[in-house]
Motif scaffolding. Sequence first.
Motif, short mmCIF file in Angstrom:
data_model
loop_
_atom_site.label_atom_id
_atom_site.label_comp_id
_atom_site.label_asym_id
_atom_site.label_seq_id
_atom_site.Cartn_x
_atom_site.Cartn_y
_atom_site.Cartn_z
N ASP A 1 2.39 -0.77 4.34
CA ASP A 1 1.53 -0.44 3.21
C ASP A 1 1.59 1.06 2.91
N ILE A 2 1.59 1.86 3.97
CA ILE A 2 1.69 3.32 3.80
C ILE A 2 3.04 3.68 3.19
N GLN A 3 4.08 2.98 3.64
CA GLN A 3 5.42 3.24 3.08
C GLN A 3 5.45 2.99 1.58
N GLN A 4 4.79 1.94 1.13
CA GLN A 4 4.73 1.65 -0.30
C GLN A 4 3.97 2.75 -1.05
N GLU A 5 2.91 3.27 -0.43
CA GLU A 5 2.14 4.35 -1.05
C GLU A 5 3.00 5.60 -1.18
N ILE A 6 3.82 5.85 -0.18
CA ILE A 6 4.74 7.01 -0.23
C ILE A 6 5.71 6.83 -1.39
N GLN A 7 6.28 5.65 -1.53
CA GLN A 7 7.25 5.38 -2.59
C GLN A 7 6.62 5.52 -3.97
N LYS A 8 5.32 5.22 -4.08
CA LYS A 8 4.63 5.33 -5.36
C LYS A 8 4.11 6.75 -5.62
N GLY A 9 4.30 7.66 -4.66
CA GLY A 9 3.81 9.02 -4.82
C GLY A 9 2.32 9.16 -4.57
N GLU A 10 1.75 8.21 -3.83
CA GLU A 10 0.31 8.20 -3.59
C GLU A 10 -0.07 8.73 -2.21
N PHE A 11 0.90 9.27 -1.48
CA PHE A 11 0.65 9.77 -0.13
C PHE A 11 0.58 11.29 -0.14
N SER A 12 -0.38 11.82 0.59
CA SER A 12 -0.45 13.27 0.76
C SER A 12 -1.06 13.57 2.12
N ILE A 13 -0.83 14.77 2.59
CA ILE A 13 -1.38 15.22 3.88
C ILE A 13 -2.68 15.95 3.59
N ALA A 14 -3.79 15.46 4.14
CA ALA A 14 -5.11 16.02 3.88
C ALA A 14 -5.20 17.46 4.35
N GLU A 15 -6.11 18.20 3.76
CA GLU A 15 -6.26 19.63 4.04
C GLU A 15 -6.51 19.90 5.51
N ASN A 16 -7.31 19.04 6.15
CA ASN A 16 -7.69 19.28 7.55
C ASN A 16 -6.76 18.60 8.55
N VAL A 17 -5.63 18.06 8.05
CA VAL A 17 -4.69 17.36 8.92
C VAL A 17 -3.46 18.24 9.12
N GLU A 18 -2.96 18.28 10.34
CA GLU A 18 -1.94 19.27 10.72
C GLU A 18 -0.56 18.96 10.15
N ASP A 19 -0.16 17.68 10.21
CA ASP A 19 1.21 17.36 9.82
C ASP A 19 1.31 15.90 9.41
N VAL A 20 2.50 15.47 9.03
CA VAL A 20 2.69 14.10 8.56
C VAL A 20 2.44 13.09 9.66
N HIS A 21 2.79 13.41 10.90
CA HIS A 21 2.58 12.48 12.01
C HIS A 21 1.08 12.22 12.20
N SER A 22 0.31 13.30 12.13
CA SER A 22 -1.14 13.18 12.28
C SER A 22 -1.73 12.37 11.13
N GLN A 23 -1.23 12.60 9.90
CA GLN A 23 -1.76 11.91 8.73
C GLN A 23 -1.52 10.40 8.83
N VAL A 24 -0.33 10.01 9.24
CA VAL A 24 0.00 8.59 9.36
C VAL A 24 -0.87 7.94 10.43
N GLU A 25 -1.02 8.59 11.57
CA GLU A 25 -1.85 8.03 12.64
C GLU A 25 -3.31 7.95 12.22
N LEU A 26 -3.77 8.96 11.49
CA LEU A 26 -5.15 8.95 11.00
C LEU A 26 -5.39 7.78 10.05
N LEU A 27 -4.45 7.58 9.11
CA LEU A 27 -4.59 6.47 8.17
C LEU A 27 -4.60 5.12 8.90
#
Length: 434
Positions: free
Chosen positions: A65-91
């Motif tokens: 589901d997250i992969q589809q959001e990335i493909q649609k341009g709906e994914f971003s790394i939140a201000e208080n999140v360090e990196d993409v790995h953290s963002q994916v695990e948080l989601l």
Amino acid sequence: MKLWQKESTSVSEIIEKFTVGRDKEFDQLLAKHDVQGSIAHVTMLGEVGLMTKDEAETAVKALQDIQQEIQKGEFSIAENVEDVHSQVELLLTQRIGDIGKKIHSGRSRNDQVAVDIKLFLRETILLVKDEVKTLFDLLIANSEKYKDKLLPGYTHLQIGMPSSFGLWFGAYAESLVDDLEMLAAAYVVANKNPLGSGAGYGSSFPLNRTFTTNALHFASLNYNSVYAQMTRGKTEKVTAMGLSCIAATLSRLAMDCCLYINQNFNFISFPSELTTGSSIMPHKKNPDVFELIRAKCNRIQAIPNELTLLLNNLPSGYHRDLQLTKEILFPAIEELKACLQLAHLMLTNIEIKDNILADEKYKYLFSVEAVNELVNQGIPFREAYQQVGNQIEKGEFNFDYTKGLHHTHEGSIGNLCNDEIKKMMDATLRKFHL
């Protein structure tokens, strides 16, 4: 959120800003690859029993589901999140609860970012390869189209011997073949799986690294876990070397075009809409595109050295220095792709001048032709050379090139061997899918 942060610790804002740097910007480019690697890792965890089959399936579904959001341009790394790995695990944790907290078992950010970069570079190399092949095809087509159009060949920027646009275009086509040999070598290096090496020393978990290698369609593993970590930076540098070879060819081609469009040469021209003007000189048609290709490609050729200065003398193991490879290499990749595309656009619209060699200043271009003609009559080469040299010194030299030039050996004006060059390109392209 930081994957490494404990409840009792915090990091000062200035330290966090300095250490994160531009990482989030470039992590956006890695997002789909991070999820791809996570899907393979989670599926493997379910296979070896570190997650139940149901847990793994739940996590994989959420990752898709997250992969589809990335493909649609709906994914971003939140201000208080360090990196993409953290963002994916948080989601994942937000969406599937404690199951999301299990996906990091047997994995470190070190091997996670290593596999992300390998996947990114592997995909990027193939995209660059396709752009090179598109330009190569145009160069071969132009070589055939203009093979009967003669132009001067130069040595030391002095008039040398007759050449042709067929020979000129074909030269750059064959140069791209060798450039892709270097890029193919980079592809081989990028096409090995570092996932499962953890922080660089493996894991006590019964990981199945062959499983993730197959799942991610890598050709093989980086087997040694220490070396798997040492490929960080090295993979980027090898890729940069391949890119720099292509850039060198483009830079040289651009320089030729800047010369040839100059009124003192006047060999080629381009439509007005592809050139720029002067704010004060109304007659100007400037080759700005080629000048910028030259400049950008010269800068790209500095990237391997910049990476060398970053990586040189690092001991084994991970070091935060490696974070900077992304901001050095990733923009250069986009610059090179743009240069390839613009070179293709310009050369699609090139206009070749007729009867270039009829100009009086090119009459000595045929001195070697005259020498060879005497040799064919049985005169020793050195004597023939002296005869023609004396004619030139006395101002008596004349040669009628309109009766035809007889260059027949492989790779000469009359025998371009473009079919053989295309075969070499086809053989090189096959190396990208081993």
